[in-house]
Each structure stands twice: as C-alpha cells, then as structure tokens.
Design an enzyme around this catalytic site. Sequence first.
Site, mmCIF file in Angstrom:
data_model
loop_
_atom_site.group_PDB
_atom_site.id
_atom_site.type_symbol
_atom_site.label_atom_id
_atom_site.label_comp_id
_atom_site.label_asym_id
_atom_site.label_seq_id
_atom_site.Cartn_x
_atom_site.Cartn_y
_atom_site.Cartn_z
ATOM 1 N N ALA A 62 -13.278 6.178 30.132
ATOM 2 C CA ALA A 62 -13.801 6.451 28.495
ATOM 3 C C ALA A 62 -13.174 5.790 27.553
ATOM 4 O O ALA A 62 -11.722 5.350 27.858
ATOM 5 C CB ALA A 62 -13.627 8.111 28.408
ATOM 6 N N MET A 64 -13.691 2.627 26.474
ATOM 7 C CA MET A 64 -14.068 1.230 26.359
ATOM 8 C C MET A 64 -15.535 0.934 25.713
ATOM 9 O O MET A 64 -15.485 -0.039 24.979
ATOM 10 C CB MET A 64 -13.821 0.526 27.772
ATOM 11 C CG MET A 64 -14.373 -1.103 27.983
ATOM 12 S SD MET A 64 -13.197 -1.903 27.303
ATOM 13 C CE MET A 64 -11.961 -2.084 28.550
ATOM 14 N N LYS A 66 -17.632 3.539 24.159
ATOM 15 C CA LYS A 66 -17.860 4.701 23.617
ATOM 16 C C LYS A 66 -19.335 5.080 23.318
ATOM 17 O O LYS A 66 -19.688 5.996 23.668
ATOM 18 C CB LYS A 66 -17.017 4.868 22.139
ATOM 19 C CG LYS A 66 -15.505 4.954 22.467
ATOM 20 C CD LYS A 66 -14.805 5.192 21.209
ATOM 21 C CE LYS A 66 -13.251 4.739 21.280
ATOM 22 N NZ LYS A 66 -12.405 6.064 21.437
ATOM 23 N N ASN A 111 -2.805 3.078 21.709
ATOM 24 C CA ASN A 111 -3.872 3.242 20.979
ATOM 25 C C ASN A 111 -3.822 4.718 20.159
ATOM 26 O O ASN A 111 -3.466 5.685 20.731
ATOM 27 C CB ASN A 111 -5.288 3.134 21.743
ATOM 28 C CG ASN A 111 -5.732 4.278 22.044
ATOM 29 O OD1 ASN A 111 -6.679 5.114 21.222
ATOM 30 N ND2 ASN A 111 -5.608 4.800 23.398
ATOM 31 N N ARG A 112 -4.435 4.453 18.887
ATOM 32 C CA ARG A 112 -4.816 5.805 18.148
ATOM 33 C C ARG A 112 -5.850 5.564 17.424
ATOM 34 O O ARG A 112 -6.091 5.946 16.215
ATOM 35 C CB ARG A 112 -3.483 6.151 17.258
ATOM 36 C CG ARG A 112 -3.065 4.935 16.171
ATOM 37 C CD ARG A 112 -2.221 5.204 15.067
ATOM 38 N NE ARG A 112 -1.788 4.278 14.160
ATOM 39 C CZ ARG A 112 -0.721 3.429 14.446
ATOM 40 N NH1 ARG A 112 0.282 3.519 15.416
ATOM 41 N NH2 ARG A 112 -0.479 2.492 13.829
ATOM 42 N N PHE A 115 -11.092 8.775 18.176
ATOM 43 C CA PHE A 115 -12.680 9.040 18.484
ATOM 44 C C PHE A 115 -13.463 8.302 17.312
ATOM 45 O O PHE A 115 -14.440 8.894 17.001
ATOM 46 C CB PHE A 115 -12.835 10.550 18.416
ATOM 47 C CG PHE A 115 -12.292 11.132 19.608
ATOM 48 C CD1 PHE A 115 -11.702 10.753 20.665
ATOM 49 C CD2 PHE A 115 -12.364 12.597 19.448
ATOM 50 C CE1 PHE A 115 -11.170 11.527 21.690
ATOM 51 C CE2 PHE A 115 -11.683 13.717 20.442
ATOM 52 C CZ PHE A 115 -11.170 12.919 21.612
ATOM 53 N N ASN A 175 -13.492 16.224 26.941
ATOM 54 C CA ASN A 175 -12.197 15.617 26.865
ATOM 55 C C ASN A 175 -11.452 16.524 25.842
ATOM 56 O O ASN A 175 -11.543 16.708 24.695
ATOM 57 C CB ASN A 175 -12.395 14.264 25.988
ATOM 58 C CG ASN A 175 -10.986 13.421 25.706
ATOM 59 O OD1 ASN A 175 -9.797 14.082 26.101
ATOM 60 N ND2 ASN A 175 -11.090 12.432 24.917
ATOM 61 N N SER A 178 -7.181 14.030 24.347
ATOM 62 C CA SER A 178 -6.597 12.726 23.543
ATOM 63 C C SER A 178 -5.556 13.344 22.478
ATOM 64 O O SER A 178 -5.500 14.293 22.041
ATOM 65 C CB SER A 178 -7.986 12.330 22.701
ATOM 66 O OG SER A 178 -7.467 11.553 21.586
ATOM 67 N N ASN A 180 -4.709 11.678 19.943
ATOM 68 C CA ASN A 180 -5.166 11.110 18.468
ATOM 69 C C ASN A 180 -5.933 11.907 17.601
ATOM 70 O O ASN A 180 -6.447 11.567 16.534
ATOM 71 C CB ASN A 180 -5.797 9.789 18.685
ATOM 72 C CG ASN A 180 -4.663 9.191 19.466
ATOM 73 O OD1 ASN A 180 -3.525 9.045 19.245
ATOM 74 N ND2 ASN A 180 -5.129 8.129 20.534
ATOM 75 N N THR A 181 -6.427 13.288 18.086
ATOM 76 C CA THR A 181 -7.264 14.153 17.264
ATOM 77 C C THR A 181 -6.251 15.450 17.136
ATOM 78 O O THR A 181 -5.989 16.007 18.134
ATOM 79 C CB THR A 181 -8.524 14.624 17.803
ATOM 80 O OG1 THR A 181 -9.523 13.318 17.871
ATOM 81 C CG2 THR A 181 -9.278 15.668 17.107
ATOM 82 N N LYS A 211 -10.965 16.773 31.231
ATOM 83 C CA LYS A 211 -10.055 15.591 31.316
ATOM 84 C C LYS A 211 -8.700 16.093 30.821
ATOM 85 O O LYS A 211 -8.600 16.598 29.728
ATOM 86 C CB LYS A 211 -10.825 14.179 30.448
ATOM 87 C CG LYS A 211 -9.574 13.131 30.666
ATOM 88 C CD LYS A 211 -10.283 11.685 30.157
ATOM 89 C CE LYS A 211 -9.472 10.835 30.328
ATOM 90 N NZ LYS A 211 -9.900 9.308 29.770
ATOM 91 N N ASN A 240 -5.300 11.230 30.708
ATOM 92 C CA ASN A 240 -5.535 10.535 29.654
ATOM 93 C C ASN A 240 -4.489 9.953 29.149
ATOM 94 O O ASN A 240 -3.251 9.647 30.091
ATOM 95 C CB ASN A 240 -5.909 11.554 28.432
ATOM 96 C CG ASN A 240 -6.921 11.221 27.401
ATOM 97 O OD1 ASN A 240 -6.678 10.007 26.831
ATOM 98 N ND2 ASN A 240 -7.820 11.710 27.007
ATOM 99 N N THR A 241 -4.146 9.290 27.769
ATOM 100 C CA THR A 241 -2.949 8.476 27.580
ATOM 101 C C THR A 241 -1.841 9.471 27.412
ATOM 102 O O THR A 241 -1.776 10.471 27.339
ATOM 103 C CB THR A 241 -3.156 7.614 26.455
ATOM 104 O OG1 THR A 241 -3.637 8.660 25.426
ATOM 105 C CG2 THR A 241 -4.389 6.555 26.613
ATOM 106 N N GLY A 261 -1.665 2.151 30.740
ATOM 107 C CA GLY A 261 -1.502 0.870 31.722
ATOM 108 C C GLY A 261 -0.267 1.299 32.531
ATOM 109 O O GLY A 261 0.020 2.331 32.885
ATOM 110 N N GLY A 288 -2.960 3.334 34.652
ATOM 111 C CA GLY A 288 -2.183 2.319 35.298
ATOM 112 C C GLY A 288 -2.765 1.620 36.746
ATOM 113 O O GLY A 288 -1.852 1.354 37.517
#
Length: 345
Positions: A62, A64, A66, A111-112, A115, A175, A178, A180-181, A211, A240-241, A261, A288
Amino acid sequence: MHRLLFALDPETAHELTLGLLALWSERGPLLEVPARLLRVEDPRLRVEAFGVSFPNPLGLAAGMDKDARALGAWWALGFGFAEVGTLTPRPQEGNPRPRLFRLVEDRALINRMGFNNRGAEEAATRLKRFRQRGLPLPIGVNLGKNRDTPLERAAEDYLKALRLLEPFGDYFVLNVSSPNTPGLRTLQEGPFLDELLARLRPATPKPLLLKVAPDLSPKALDEVLALAKKHRLQGLVAVNTTLAREGLKSPLAREAGGLSGRPLKGRALEVLRHLAQAEGLALVSVGGVETPLDLWERLKAGASLVQVYTGFVYGGPLFPRRLLLGLLRLMEAEGVSSLGELRRS
Ligand SMILES: Cc1cc2nc3c(=O)[nH]c(=O)nc-3n(C[C@H](O)[C@H](O)[C@H](O)COP(=O)(O)O)c2cc1C
C-alpha cells in the site's frame, strides 16, 4: 531511466513514474506484449489465501498506488497482486512537502505523506473500470480515516470507505498503523480496536485484514492477535513503517515520519515469527524485502503473501521478475515443488 529518476526529488520522481505507468496501464496491447516477457507465470508459485487465488505471492504494498491509477502496469511488471490505498472517505492533500526522503546509504525511505489521496469515490470508479478489463490481478484495498475525523468517529470513516469500495476489492485492510495521521495508532490498542472491529466486521463478507505497526511490544501483538480472532478477521498485514531510527548512516535519518526498507527487515521478520505462532490467520509480510532469499525466508516463516515497496523503488522495474525467478531457484534447491505444499506442511 531508473537512474535518472534518482536525480529528481523523490516525490517528483514518484509522480512522474506513476503518471507514466498510469498511461501505460490504459493501453491494452502495449501492456500485454511486455507482460508476456516480464511476468513469471508458473503454477508452482500459485497461492491460495483467504479464499482468493493469487498467481504468485509477491504483491505491491500500500502507498505506492494509493488511487488505483496504474493497476495494469503492476500486472504487466509481474506482481501477483496489488494493494491500493490508503484511501479515506474524502479526498485529502496530506502533509506539506517535502514529505518523502531517500536514505540511499541505508537503502531506506522516510515518509510522512499523511494519507494524500483522491478519496474512495474516485478510486471506486477506477477499480470498477479495471475490473471490467478482466486482467487477472487480485486487488487489496487499504482503508483509513481522514485526518480531521476525531478518533471517536474513526469507525464511521472506515465504514464509509468500505461501502464505496466493497464491490471492487478481493480483500480489505484496515490501516491502523500509519505513523503520519495523528492518533491513528491508538486504534491498535485493545478497547479502540475491539470497537473498530465490532463495527467493521459485519459490514463485509469479504476478507478483512488489519495492518499493524512494527513498533508494538510482544504483549501488544498478542492482544491484536486475540482481537483479530475474536472478530474473525482473515489475516494480518505486518508491518507498516517504523518510528525507530537505529543504525542509520544517512544524514536524512532525523527526518520525521515512518522508516521503510532495509533497516526494517529484521524487525519485520521478528514480528512475522511472533504472529505465525497463532493459527487461523493468514499473514502478509512486508518490510525490507530486497532479494529472493528475503522473499523465501518470509514464506518459510509463515507468510502466505509478501509485499514490497522500498525494495522495488531501489530495485527498478525488473525487480518483481528477478525476485520470482530467484524464488523458483531456491524452491528447486530445497526440493519444494509448490508454495501450496509449503503452506500445508
Ligand atoms: C512513500 C510511502 C508511502 C506509504 N503509504 C502507505 C499507505 O498509504 N498505507 C499503508 O498501509 N502503508 C503505506 N506505506 C507502507 C508500506 O506499505 C510498507 O508497509 C512499508 O513501506 C514497509 O515495506 P518496505 O520496507 O518494502 O517499503 C508507505 C510506504 C512508503 C515508503
């Protein structure tokens, strides 16, 4: 071309690539000829998971694509499935730029994005059109909440997005991980998660997965497992990240956001191994994965499916083909005649 992209700012490179892949996706014959060269079609790679048949276990993670713009391209490049989203009920811009960073020395990204997406309705139109084309690519749909929706009303956002997209996905992912929210990860905690799943589970007979973040303690993971079973989810997507920043060399390591990664690989495997002790849930491993050996390791550790994002960014367009051909060689070396056999054993 791939090298050239690395000379551009990461988000510009991403937009350019996605734009080109979206154009390519619309061209029927121009898609099918390269697909014949790029896709590794081999019955030994087939996987059955939560009632869906996958041509191979390697999926696009998810984030890439969206907005589901380049589905034909993911199929032509050889992916066994693609997960679109995260999609929120209403379109939203995401965080201010810059919000995507390449940590080249670490083979990682931070990344931040927050969404950024065109909303569930537009994605539904695109997915409907893709379905009508009949290309055999299973689609996962990853759902989130809008940033300005308070946590107490989060379930309504997931429900709205699910209702719009339900006819077009083969599986759905909530999800809640994340970074970033603001506040989103709170939804992974017992009482919140219990309520979210109680609201969402009855809304679809289709496979529903959750997730999870790599930053959960073993105890928190056990709690997630218990609730996933209680509410009869079909599986978990892990991970997730991460917010962790250990052992990075890149000068960009201190940027805020989620890290993905190579540095995430160890933790992603650890979380997978922990979750694999529980039975009855399908596991989608992500984080990764860069080599055929990484892919093989995840499958042997109990993943039914494996997704990639950052490894694909660094690996380029032949990455899925390379991974799948390498996987077949490893299976031959270990005398495994099909992935189906691996899962049953
Ligand atoms: C730029 C970027 C955007 C992402 N957006 C999302 C997203 O919208 N929803 C989601 O569930 N995961 C998102 N992810 C996380 C990936 O799906 C994946 O879980 C994570 O990157 C670990 O896999 P990787 O190491 O192969 O990149 C994003 C990752 C990146 C790098």
